[in-house]
Write a protein that holds these residues in place. Structure first.
Motif, PDB file in Angstrom:
ATOM      1  N   VAL A  52      56.285  99.362  27.914  1.00  0.00           N
ATOM      2  CA  VAL A  52      55.914  98.161  27.957  1.00  0.00           C
ATOM      3  C   VAL A  52      55.965  97.908  29.471  1.00  0.00           C
ATOM      4  N   GLY A  98      52.052  98.253  32.511  1.00  0.00           N
ATOM      5  CA  GLY A  98      51.159  99.152  32.423  1.00  0.00           C
ATOM      6  C   GLY A  98      50.853  99.312  34.022  1.00  0.00           C
ATOM      7  N   GLY A 113      54.537 102.522  34.111  1.00  0.00           N
ATOM      8  CA  GLY A 113      54.475 102.678  32.873  1.00  0.00           C
ATOM      9  C   GLY A 113      53.219 103.631  32.200  1.00  0.00           C
ATOM     10  N   ILE A 119      51.928  98.711  26.341  1.00  0.00           N
ATOM     11  CA  ILE A 119      51.585  97.119  26.337  1.00  0.00           C
ATOM     12  C   ILE A 119      51.428  96.743  27.681  1.00  0.00           C
ATOM     13  N   GLN A 163      50.700  92.959  30.026  1.00  0.00           N
ATOM     14  CA  GLN A 163      50.352  91.468  29.900  1.00  0.00           C
ATOM     15  C   GLN A 163      49.082  91.013  30.447  1.00  0.00           C
ATOM     16  N   PHE A 218      49.099  98.590  41.894  1.00  0.00           N
ATOM     17  CA  PHE A 218      47.914  99.648  42.669  1.00  0.00           C
ATOM     18  C   PHE A 218      46.633  99.222  42.154  1.00  0.00           C
ATOM     19  N   ALA A 240      58.936  96.358  32.729  1.00  0.00           N
ATOM     20  CA  ALA A 240      58.700  94.824  32.947  1.00  0.00           C
ATOM     21  C   ALA A 240      60.128  94.379  33.455  1.00  0.00           C
ATOM     22  N   GLU A 249      47.767  91.948  56.048  1.00  0.00           N
ATOM     23  CA  GLU A 249      48.799  91.326  54.997  1.00  0.00           C
ATOM     24  C   GLU A 249      49.769  90.293  55.691  1.00  0.00           C
ATOM     25  N   PHE A 274      57.201  89.812  45.508  1.00  0.00           N
ATOM     26  CA  PHE A 274      58.574  90.454  45.372  1.00  0.00           C
ATOM     27  C   PHE A 274      59.668  89.224  45.932  1.00  0.00           C
ATOM     28  N   ARG A 297      60.059  99.184  39.323  1.00  0.00           N
ATOM     29  CA  ARG A 297      60.305  98.571  40.144  1.00  0.00           C
ATOM     30  C   ARG A 297      61.039  97.083  39.810  1.00  0.00           C
TER      31      ARG A 297
HETATM   32  C1  FAD Z   1      53.576  93.736  49.016  1.00  0.00           C
HETATM   33  C2  FAD Z   1      53.974  95.052  48.497  1.00  0.00           C
HETATM   34  C3  FAD Z   1      53.695  96.046  49.312  1.00  0.00           C
HETATM   35  C4  FAD Z   1      54.504  97.289  48.851  1.00  0.00           C
HETATM   36  N1  FAD Z   1      54.014  98.510  49.731  1.00  0.00           N
HETATM   37  C5  FAD Z   1      54.367  99.818  49.204  1.00  0.00           C
HETATM   38  C6  FAD Z   1      54.528 100.759  50.164  1.00  0.00           C
HETATM   39  O1  FAD Z   1      53.813 100.810  51.254  1.00  0.00           O
HETATM   40  N2  FAD Z   1      55.041 102.192  49.809  1.00  0.00           N
HETATM   41  C7  FAD Z   1      55.350 102.348  48.446  1.00  0.00           C
HETATM   42  O2  FAD Z   1      55.699 103.445  48.034  1.00  0.00           O
HETATM   43  N3  FAD Z   1      55.541 101.194  47.657  1.00  0.00           N
HETATM   44  C8  FAD Z   1      55.186 100.023  47.861  1.00  0.00           C
HETATM   45  N4  FAD Z   1      55.318  98.758  47.161  1.00  0.00           N
HETATM   46  C9  FAD Z   1      56.041  99.205  45.908  1.00  0.00           C
HETATM   47  C10 FAD Z   1      55.139  99.528  44.835  1.00  0.00           C
HETATM   48  O3  FAD Z   1      54.060  98.653  44.644  1.00  0.00           O
HETATM   49  C11 FAD Z   1      55.979  99.640  43.390  1.00  0.00           C
HETATM   50  O4  FAD Z   1      56.732 100.867  43.677  1.00  0.00           O
HETATM   51  C12 FAD Z   1      55.123 100.370  42.388  1.00  0.00           C
HETATM   52  O5  FAD Z   1      54.258  99.302  41.898  1.00  0.00           O
HETATM   53  C13 FAD Z   1      55.957 100.133  41.001  1.00  0.00           C
HETATM   54  O6  FAD Z   1      55.274 100.480  40.145  1.00  0.00           O
HETATM   55  P1  FAD Z   1      55.550  99.839  38.517  1.00  0.00           P
HETATM   56  O7  FAD Z   1      54.689 100.117  37.410  1.00  0.00           O
HETATM   57  O8  FAD Z   1      57.053  99.836  38.610  1.00  0.00           O
HETATM   58  O9  FAD Z   1      55.523  98.055  38.917  1.00  0.00           O
HETATM   59  P2  FAD Z   1      53.990  97.253  38.703  1.00  0.00           P
HETATM   60  O10 FAD Z   1      53.118  97.790  39.914  1.00  0.00           O
HETATM   61  O11 FAD Z   1      54.389  95.789  39.112  1.00  0.00           O
HETATM   62  O12 FAD Z   1      53.509  97.344  37.291  1.00  0.00           O
HETATM   63  C14 FAD Z   1      54.401  96.402  36.391  1.00  0.00           C
HETATM   64  C15 FAD Z   1      53.559  95.999  35.299  1.00  0.00           C
HETATM   65  O13 FAD Z   1      54.084  95.518  34.218  1.00  0.00           O
HETATM   66  C16 FAD Z   1      53.361  94.554  33.960  1.00  0.00           C
HETATM   67  N5  FAD Z   1      54.213  93.590  33.265  1.00  0.00           N
HETATM   68  C17 FAD Z   1      55.067  92.654  33.549  1.00  0.00           C
HETATM   69  N6  FAD Z   1      55.682  91.994  32.592  1.00  0.00           N
HETATM   70  C18 FAD Z   1      55.150  92.346  31.364  1.00  0.00           C
HETATM   71  C19 FAD Z   1      55.493  92.155  29.929  1.00  0.00           C
HETATM   72  N7  FAD Z   1      56.409  91.075  29.726  1.00  0.00           N
HETATM   73  N8  FAD Z   1      54.830  92.544  29.105  1.00  0.00           N
HETATM   74  C20 FAD Z   1      53.575  93.378  29.598  1.00  0.00           C
HETATM   75  N9  FAD Z   1      53.459  93.947  30.814  1.00  0.00           N
HETATM   76  C21 FAD Z   1      54.214  93.155  31.542  1.00  0.00           C
HETATM   77  C22 FAD Z   1      52.664  93.749  35.085  1.00  0.00           C
HETATM   78  O14 FAD Z   1      51.519  93.028  34.651  1.00  0.00           O
HETATM   79  C23 FAD Z   1      52.267  95.059  35.812  1.00  0.00           C
HETATM   80  O15 FAD Z   1      50.967  95.685  35.398  1.00  0.00           O
HETATM   81  C24 FAD Z   1      55.024  97.554  47.601  1.00  0.00           C
HETATM   82  C25 FAD Z   1      55.153  96.477  46.829  1.00  0.00           C
HETATM   83  C26 FAD Z   1      54.538  95.296  47.130  1.00  0.00           C
HETATM   84  C27 FAD Z   1      54.801  93.945  46.339  1.00  0.00           C
END
Ligand code: FAD
Length: 459
Positions: A8, A10, A14, A31, A33, A41, A287, A359, A403, A433
């Motif tokens: 869950v 993407g 994921g 999955i 959303q 990214f 998620a 930003e 965040f 995250r």
């Molecule tokens: C403003 C900002 C700046 C950043 N800068 C840096 C940086 O300079 N260097 C660095 O290393 N990291 C940085 N990060 C952190 C980096 O973005 C994260 O480490 C990375 O995106 C983590 O990936 P993730 O898949 O865990 O989360 P996400 O990229 O948040 O992906 C989570 C996914 O889950 C989906 N989702 C959520 N809820 C549900 C649900 N109920 N059902 C199905 N899908 C769902 C979302 O739509 C999303 O696609 C930054 C973050 C932010 C917010």
């Protein structure tokens, strides 16, 4: 081989988990959303076709070769897709001037009296602060003066002038500004031999930094930026193609309705609008944990943090950027709300555009206060773009819910939800995250990789 896994979320976490799990499970369903995978990214284009990224976009190697090959291609393949950056160049703007050799604010730029007072306080702070709140931590580490003149204005810029800064945890220091430059370069180099000073001072020369690396036998990771001119989206597209070729069933625009368990195992995943559930032997959850708790019908600690909105001004200019070296820049100066700049021509040698992203973090109802004309004027005033340059295309991208403002109450509640979930089911990996344990891209991916190997074992 196991049978069925459901992932869950993407985002990159994921996507990577789906790839790893497909090596161990016959059937993997991802999955998401949103309408597209990629999470934070992602890239967008302006009307002239130039690409820009959202907040995070310069991924780095994890140091785990299996994982890096999966994420970035094998070492031999990498130069086909990536500008491999062995030294990420960053700098910072503080007290109305640039320092392109360090990301840390230089206290020597403060008024002489303030600087000497700050140094006197800092040198006397020789204990490691035992604090989880960032302001008391900085007061104990950097001293009152440097905290008031450097850290407090940065916290206000990032988390809002209305926020009670005393409630912010160390999680608020994600961007590294609890370390500053102070003292003579050689003195700082000597002081950094003591861990307590190492934690609060930055190196002032590259030679000192390299000497430290040699002493510790440490290396910096490679960073990557796509050479395709389509921004970091190229990475997401590359991973998505890999995921699909591996046979993962990717479903976007899908929301979890409920999760059904038996004997502490999630066995069925129900999706909104679908009657028949997905069978599940393992659930990888990237998620937010409270969503899983709700889907399981378990108690959720109410946790409504203030979520910061990001505004990213993407600019396409008719003249070359004035900084031809930095990949990205921190803006610590209090005269502007911009906190970071990304300079695309310096990230991608194939780029033919003069593009950058600026930003800002704000409250959702402050979005209209920020206008393109004043941002361009600020950038000209800072000397990043030519005073004569005109903007030939731009995008004002607004990303809500980036965040949470990291208060103690928020982290405590988040932790409670995480532990309720972790202690309720045995065939679930809580990661990404949103789990709140890691935030940076590489840390998130390394943790997910280790969690998968720990629960299911290496292939
Ligand atoms: C403003 C900002 C700046 C950043 N800068 C840096 C940086 O300079 N260097 C660095 O290393 N990291 C940085 N990060 C952190 C980096 O973005 C994260 O480490 C990375 O995106 C983590 O990936 P993730 O898949 O865990 O989360 P996400 O990229 O948040 O992906 C989570 C996914 O889950 C989906 N989702 C959520 N809820 C549900 C649900 N109920 N059902 C199905 N899908 C769902 C979302 O739509 C999303 O696609 C930054 C973050 C932010 C917010």
């Amino acid at each position: 081989m196991h049978d069925k896994a459901v992932v869950v979320g993407g985002g990159i976490c994921g996507l990577m988990a789906a790839l790893l799990l497909k090596r161990r499970f016959k059937q993997v369903t991802l999955i998401e959303q949103g309408s597209e995978v990629g999470g934070l990214f992602r890239s967008i284009q302006d009307e002239r076709g130039a690409s820009y990224d959202m907040g995070s976009h310069i991924p780095n190697a994890t140091g785990i070769s299996e994982l890096d090959d999966l994420l970035f291609g094998t070492e031999a393949e990498r130069s086909n897709y990536w500008n491999v950056i062995t030294k990420l160049k960053s700098g910072n703007y503080f007290q109305n001037s640039w320092d392109l050799s360090s990301p840390f604010a230089d206290s020597k730029k403060l008024d002489k009296e303030v600087y000497y007072q700050g140094c006197a306080e800092m040198i006397q702070s020789t204990d490691f602060p035992d604090e989880n709140l960032i302001v008391p931590y900085c007061r104990a580490s950097l001293g009152e003066t440097f905290t008031d003149h450097i850290v407090i204005p940065i916290l206000k810029k990032l988390y809002g002038r209305h926020t009670d800064l005393n409630s912010l945890t160390m999680g608020a220091g994600l961007f590294g500004f609890t370390r500053i430059l102070a003292f003579d370069a050689d003195v700082a180099n000597e002081l950094k031999n003591m861990p307590v000073f190492d934690a609060k001072l930055g190196y002032q020369t590259h030679e000192h930094f390299l000497a430290r690396q040699r002493r510790d036998a440490s290396t910096t990771p490679d960073y990557f930026y796509p050479t395709t001119n389509s921004g970091i989206q190229a990475w997401v597209d590359f991973l998505k193609t890999k995921v699909e070729l591996a046979g993962v069933d990717v479903r976007c625009n899908c929301k979890i309705r409920s999760l059904e368990t038996r004997a502490r195992q999630v066995e069925k995943v129900f999706i909104e609008g679908h009657d028949s559930p997905l069978e599940c032997d393992l659930l990888f959850w990237s998620a937010p944990p409270f969503i899983a708790l709700k889907a399981l019908g378990l108690p959720v600690v109410a946790n409504k943090p203030e979520l910061r909105t990001a505004i990213v001004f993407h600019l396409n200019l008719d003249k070359a950027l004035l900084d031809r070296q930095s990949h990205y820049l921190w803006v610590w100066d209090k005269s502007t709300d911009i906190f970071r700049l990304t300079l695309y021509p310096n990230l991608n040698p194939n780029s033919t555009t003069n593009t950058l992203s600026a930003e800002i973090l704000c409250k959702p109802d402050e979005v209209e206060n920020y206008r393109i004309d004043s941002i361009i004027e600020e950038l000209k005033g800072m000397g990043v773009i030519d005073i004569e340059s005109s903007c030939i295309a731009h995008v004002k991208q607004v990303i809500h819910n980036t965040f949470p403002v990291p208060t103690e109450a928020f982290e405590k509640n988040n932790d409670k939800n995480y532990h309720t979930l972790e202690s309720s089911v045995d065939n679930m990996i809580i990661s990404g995250r949103s789990g709140g344990k890691q935030w940076r891209q590489a840390d998130v991916l390394i943790a997910a990789y280790n969690e998968i190997n720990h629960l299911i074992g290496d292939v």
